[in-house]
Write a protein that holds these residues in place. Structure first.
Motif, PDB file in Angstrom:
ATOM      1  N   ALA A 136       5.498 -14.571 -31.125  1.00 48.78           N
ATOM      2  CA  ALA A 136       4.629 -15.403 -30.287  1.00 48.78           C
ATOM      3  C   ALA A 136       3.510 -14.572 -29.674  1.00 48.78           C
ATOM      4  CB  ALA A 136       5.461 -16.087 -29.205  1.00 48.78           C
ATOM      5  N   ALA A 137       3.833 -13.378 -29.165  1.00 48.39           N
ATOM      6  CA  ALA A 137       2.823 -12.538 -28.521  1.00 48.39           C
ATOM      7  C   ALA A 137       1.746 -12.106 -29.501  1.00 48.39           C
ATOM      8  CB  ALA A 137       3.488 -11.318 -27.898  1.00 48.39           C
ATOM      9  N   MET A 138       2.128 -11.895 -30.761  1.00 48.17           N
ATOM     10  CA  MET A 138       1.185 -11.448 -31.781  1.00 48.17           C
ATOM     11  C   MET A 138       0.569 -12.612 -32.543  1.00 48.17           C
ATOM     12  SD  MET A 138       1.237  -8.028 -31.704  1.00 48.17           S
ATOM     13  CE  MET A 138       1.089  -7.197 -33.266  1.00 48.17           C
ATOM     14  N   ASP A 139       0.977 -13.827 -32.208  1.00 46.06           N
ATOM     15  CA  ASP A 139       0.456 -15.033 -32.857  1.00 46.06           C
ATOM     16  C   ASP A 139       0.611 -14.962 -34.372  1.00 46.06           C
ATOM     17  OD1 ASP A 139      -0.693 -17.554 -32.980  1.00 46.06           O
ATOM     18  OD2 ASP A 139      -2.746 -16.792 -33.009  1.00 46.06           O
ATOM     19  N   LEU A 140       1.844 -14.696 -34.813  1.00 44.89           N
ATOM     20  CA  LEU A 140       2.125 -14.552 -36.233  1.00 44.89           C
ATOM     21  C   LEU A 140       2.614 -15.843 -36.877  1.00 44.89           C
ATOM     22  CD1 LEU A 140       3.916 -11.074 -36.198  1.00 44.89           C
ATOM     23  CD2 LEU A 140       1.486 -11.571 -36.503  1.00 44.89           C
ATOM     24  N   GLY A 141       2.661 -16.911 -36.114  1.00 39.13           N
ATOM     25  CA  GLY A 141       3.100 -18.184 -36.670  1.00 39.13           C
ATOM     26  C   GLY A 141       4.546 -18.110 -37.123  1.00 39.13           C
ATOM     27  N   ASP A 142       4.811 -18.671 -38.297  1.00 38.64           N
ATOM     28  CA  ASP A 142       6.187 -18.663 -38.819  1.00 38.64           C
ATOM     29  C   ASP A 142       6.389 -17.598 -39.892  1.00 38.64           C
ATOM     30  OD1 ASP A 142       4.656 -19.762 -40.808  1.00 38.64           O
ATOM     31  OD2 ASP A 142       5.837 -21.599 -41.047  1.00 38.64           O
ATOM     32  N   PHE A 143       5.552 -16.568 -39.884  1.00 39.41           N
ATOM     33  CA  PHE A 143       5.685 -15.489 -40.863  1.00 39.41           C
ATOM     34  C   PHE A 143       7.082 -14.884 -40.768  1.00 39.41           C
ATOM     35  CE2 PHE A 143       5.022 -10.919 -41.993  1.00 39.41           C
ATOM     36  CZ  PHE A 143       4.775 -11.112 -43.345  1.00 39.41           C
ATOM     37  N   PRO A 144       7.821 -14.806 -41.879  1.00 38.02           N
ATOM     38  CA  PRO A 144       9.204 -14.320 -41.827  1.00 38.02           C
ATOM     39  C   PRO A 144       9.276 -12.835 -41.486  1.00 38.02           C
ATOM     40  CG  PRO A 144       8.850 -15.647 -43.792  1.00 38.02           C
ATOM     41  CD  PRO A 144       7.495 -15.373 -43.215  1.00 38.02           C
ATOM     42  N   ILE A 145      10.091 -12.523 -40.485  1.00 38.66           N
ATOM     43  CA  ILE A 145      10.379 -11.146 -40.096  1.00 38.66           C
ATOM     44  C   ILE A 145      11.892 -10.953 -40.197  1.00 38.66           C
ATOM     45  CG2 ILE A 145      10.413  -9.487 -38.199  1.00 38.66           C
ATOM     46  CD1 ILE A 145       7.818 -10.708 -37.197  1.00 38.66           C
ATOM     47  N   LEU A 146      12.303  -9.970 -40.993  1.00 34.75           N
ATOM     48  CA  LEU A 146      13.712  -9.626 -41.119  1.00 34.75           C
ATOM     49  C   LEU A 146      13.930  -8.293 -40.421  1.00 34.75           C
ATOM     50  CD1 LEU A 146      16.490 -10.287 -42.193  1.00 34.75           C
ATOM     51  CD2 LEU A 146      15.898  -9.120 -44.305  1.00 34.75           C
ATOM     52  N   PRO A 147      14.476  -8.302 -39.223  1.00 34.35           N
ATOM     53  CA  PRO A 147      14.568  -7.067 -38.440  1.00 34.35           C
ATOM     54  C   PRO A 147      15.690  -6.158 -38.921  1.00 34.35           C
ATOM     55  CG  PRO A 147      14.763  -9.046 -37.068  1.00 34.35           C
ATOM     56  CD  PRO A 147      14.969  -9.462 -38.485  1.00 34.35           C
ATOM     57  N   ILE A 148      15.533  -4.902 -38.577  1.00 27.14           N
ATOM     58  CA  ILE A 148      16.627  -3.940 -38.596  1.00 27.14           C
ATOM     59  C   ILE A 148      17.211  -3.931 -37.184  1.00 27.14           C
ATOM     60  CG2 ILE A 148      17.197  -1.492 -38.743  1.00 27.14           C
ATOM     61  CD1 ILE A 148      16.716  -2.652 -41.458  1.00 27.14           C
ATOM     62  N   TYR A 149      18.532  -3.992 -37.094  1.00 26.75           N
ATOM     63  CA  TYR A 149      19.165  -4.028 -35.774  1.00 26.75           C
ATOM     64  C   TYR A 149      18.940  -2.713 -35.025  1.00 26.75           C
ATOM     65  CZ  TYR A 149      22.788  -4.141 -32.177  1.00 26.75           C
ATOM     66  OH  TYR A 149      23.462  -4.095 -30.984  1.00 26.75           O
ATOM     67  N   ARG A 150      18.561  -2.821 -33.754  1.00 26.73           N
ATOM     68  CA  ARG A 150      18.392  -1.669 -32.871  1.00 26.73           C
ATOM     69  C   ARG A 150      19.428  -1.764 -31.750  1.00 26.73           C
ATOM     70  NH1 ARG A 150      14.060  -2.897 -30.271  1.00 26.73           N
ATOM     71  NH2 ARG A 150      15.099  -3.215 -28.272  1.00 26.73           N
ATOM     72  N   GLY A 151      20.330  -0.818 -31.716  1.00 26.30           N
ATOM     73  CA  GLY A 151      21.337  -0.788 -30.668  1.00 26.30           C
ATOM     74  C   GLY A 151      21.197   0.447 -29.807  1.00 26.30           C
ATOM     75  N   GLN A 152      22.181   0.655 -28.937  1.00 24.88           N
ATOM     76  CA  GLN A 152      22.181   1.826 -28.065  1.00 24.88           C
ATOM     77  C   GLN A 152      23.558   2.457 -28.030  1.00 24.88           C
ATOM     78  OE1 GLN A 152      20.668   1.191 -24.095  1.00 24.88           O
ATOM     79  NE2 GLN A 152      18.593   1.624 -24.792  1.00 24.88           N
ATOM     80  N   ILE A 153      23.575   3.779 -28.020  1.00 17.69           N
ATOM     81  CA  ILE A 153      24.789   4.552 -27.801  1.00 17.69           C
ATOM     82  C   ILE A 153      24.473   5.603 -26.744  1.00 17.69           C
ATOM     83  CG2 ILE A 153      26.422   6.187 -28.791  1.00 17.69           C
ATOM     84  CD1 ILE A 153      26.189   4.765 -31.424  1.00 17.69           C
ATOM     85  N   MET A 154      25.196   5.547 -25.639  1.00 17.05           N
ATOM     86  CA  MET A 154      24.970   6.468 -24.523  1.00 17.05           C
ATOM     87  C   MET A 154      23.504   6.486 -24.101  1.00 17.05           C
ATOM     88  SD  MET A 154      27.595   9.606 -25.391  1.00 17.05           S
ATOM     89  CE  MET A 154      26.850   9.965 -26.992  1.00 17.05           C
ATOM     90  N   GLY A 155      22.909   5.303 -24.074  1.00 20.42           N
ATOM     91  CA  GLY A 155      21.536   5.168 -23.603  1.00 20.42           C
ATOM     92  C   GLY A 155      20.471   5.514 -24.606  1.00 20.42           C
ATOM     93  N   GLN A 156      20.858   5.919 -25.825  1.00 26.32           N
ATOM     94  CA  GLN A 156      19.896   6.293 -26.852  1.00 26.32           C
ATOM     95  C   GLN A 156      19.796   5.196 -27.907  1.00 26.32           C
ATOM     96  OE1 GLN A 156      18.017   9.201 -26.666  1.00 26.32           O
ATOM     97  NE2 GLN A 156      18.992   9.327 -24.659  1.00 26.32           N
ATOM     98  N   ASN A 157      18.556   4.843 -28.277  1.00 25.37           N
ATOM     99  CA  ASN A 157      18.348   3.840 -29.315  1.00 25.37           C
ATOM    100  C   ASN A 157      18.737   4.394 -30.685  1.00 25.37           C
ATOM    101  OD1 ASN A 157      17.344   1.854 -27.598  1.00 25.37           O
ATOM    102  ND2 ASN A 157      15.235   2.570 -27.799  1.00 25.37           N
ATOM    103  N   PHE A 158      19.245   3.524 -31.536  1.00 23.70           N
ATOM    104  CA  PHE A 158      19.504   3.891 -32.922  1.00 23.70           C
ATOM    105  C   PHE A 158      19.232   2.674 -33.793  1.00 23.70           C
ATOM    106  CE2 PHE A 158      23.424   1.877 -31.672  1.00 23.70           C
ATOM    107  CZ  PHE A 158      23.819   1.176 -32.799  1.00 23.70           C
ATOM    108  N   ARG A 159      19.000   2.926 -35.078  1.00 24.43           N
ATOM    109  CA  ARG A 159      18.838   1.858 -36.059  1.00 24.43           C
ATOM    110  C   ARG A 159      19.990   1.912 -37.044  1.00 24.43           C
ATOM    111  NH1 ARG A 159      13.526   3.979 -35.650  1.00 24.43           N
ATOM    112  NH2 ARG A 159      13.888   5.214 -37.533  1.00 24.43           N
ATOM    113  N   LEU A 160      20.293   0.786 -37.651  1.00 27.04           N
ATOM    114  CA  LEU A 160      21.458   0.685 -38.517  1.00 27.04           C
ATOM    115  C   LEU A 160      21.087   1.164 -39.922  1.00 27.04           C
ATOM    116  CD1 LEU A 160      24.388  -0.092 -38.541  1.00 27.04           C
ATOM    117  CD2 LEU A 160      23.743  -2.463 -38.929  1.00 27.04           C
ATOM    118  N   GLY A 161      21.100   2.491 -40.094  1.00 25.98           N
ATOM    119  CA  GLY A 161      20.776   3.058 -41.391  1.00 25.98           C
ATOM    120  C   GLY A 161      20.349   4.502 -41.272  1.00 25.98           C
ATOM    121  N   GLY A 162      19.929   5.083 -42.395  1.00 20.76           N
ATOM    122  CA  GLY A 162      19.402   6.441 -42.408  1.00 20.76           C
ATOM    123  C   GLY A 162      20.384   7.464 -41.869  1.00 20.76           C
TER     124      GLY A 162
END
Length: 287
Positions: free
Chosen positions: A162-188
């Motif tokens: 909504a903020a970027m006014d992208l309409g219904d353009f499909p976005i498939l996110p990578i999950y971003r979580g936290q461990i001990m206050g540090q961000n991580f992504r599910l992979g790599g």
């Protein structure tokens, strides 16, 4: 819910030399990439399940230009060819004219090599400008979906769209979580270094956040033979301190956890198998 697996199919040796200013471009390590592809495809055939023997390969355009037969082989084997930019450059610091040129060059090279329409895009290192919409709107001109957005939940994706006014353009996110206050992504490297039980909890957290669990990996993570390492001779122009530093850092990418990765990934996939190609899932992708 079945896991999604995508591969950021890049030549880390080529890209690292570019990042470090050792060259603008040069020969890719075609033999290493071919071997990595064979290893990944064999793993998928053994562990992907009935529907998950095919995956999505986000390929850099420079590979398509220098080794088009490899891209053609990946496509002929039934995997999705998607775009990972032309060079493995961070987009967020680039002028929009460069972004437009590199997207068009990569897409054309990948389609010429594969003989198929390239629908998906992922920015290198997930680094695309999210402060204003011009880069994303350029992506929309070329592609049918994007997978460059690490997010904690679906509400974050919806707010961004909504903020970027992208309409219904499909976005498939990578999950971003936290461990001990540090961000991580599910992979790599995160996936390589996590215990399997912790990775499984992260997959469950992604499902609870409303995401189809999605793991991303790289060719160099499927081998422990150092075939993508920069040698000491190649690093020498950096000077002794930097050459030593990057020699040590390469251990994280090319050695640590690599041998155990296929076993861990098979454990995470389990009996359900993988969910298959991303382009087959695009109609189901929502905010």
């Amino acid at each position: 819910m079945s896991l999604i697996l995508s591969i950021d199919f890049e030549d880390m040796a080529h890209d690292m030399k570019r990042d470090l200013g050792l060259w603008e471009t040069g020969p890719i390590r075609a033999d290493a990439l071919w071997q990595s592809y064979h290893d990944i495809d064999a793993f998928l055939r053994a562990h992907g399940g009935a529907t998950g023997q095919k995956a999505t390969f986000f390929c850099t355009g420079v590979i398509a230009e220098q080794e088009p037969d490899l891209i053609a082989r990946i496509a002929a084997d039934g995997h999705e060819i998607a775009c990972h930019y032309h060079f493995h450059d961070r987009m967020d610091g680039q002028d929009i004219t460069i972004v437009d040129r590199m997207l068009g060059r990569a897409k054309a090279a990948l389609e010429d090599a594969s003989g198929v329409t390239v629908r998906g895009f992922r920015a290198p290192q997930f680094r695309i400008d999210r402060t204003e919409p011009s880069q994303y709107r350029t992506v929309i001109r070329y592609f049918d979906y994007d997978s460059s957005f690490p997010a904690a939940d679906r509400e974050e994706v919806a707010a961004f769209r909504a903020a970027m006014d992208l309409g219904d353009f499909p976005i498939l996110p990578i999950y971003r979580g936290q461990i001990m206050g540090q961000n991580f992504r599910l992979g790599g490297s995160y996936l390589k270094l996590f215990p399997g039980a912790m990775a499984r909890r992260s997959i469950a957290a992604a499902e609870a956040a409303g995401f189809a669990p999605h793991i991303y990996l790289h060719p160099y993570e499927f081998t422990a033979n150092g075939s993508y390492r920069l040698s000491s001779r190649e690093r020498r122009p950096l000077g002794m301190p930097r050459a030593l530093y990057w020699g040590v850092r390469q251990e994280q990418w090319h050695r640590a956890g690599n041998r155990s990765l296929p076993t861990k990934l098979a454990y995470l996939i389990g009996r359900d198998g993988l969910a298959g190609r991303l382009d087959d899932l695009v109609p189901t992708i929502k905010a």
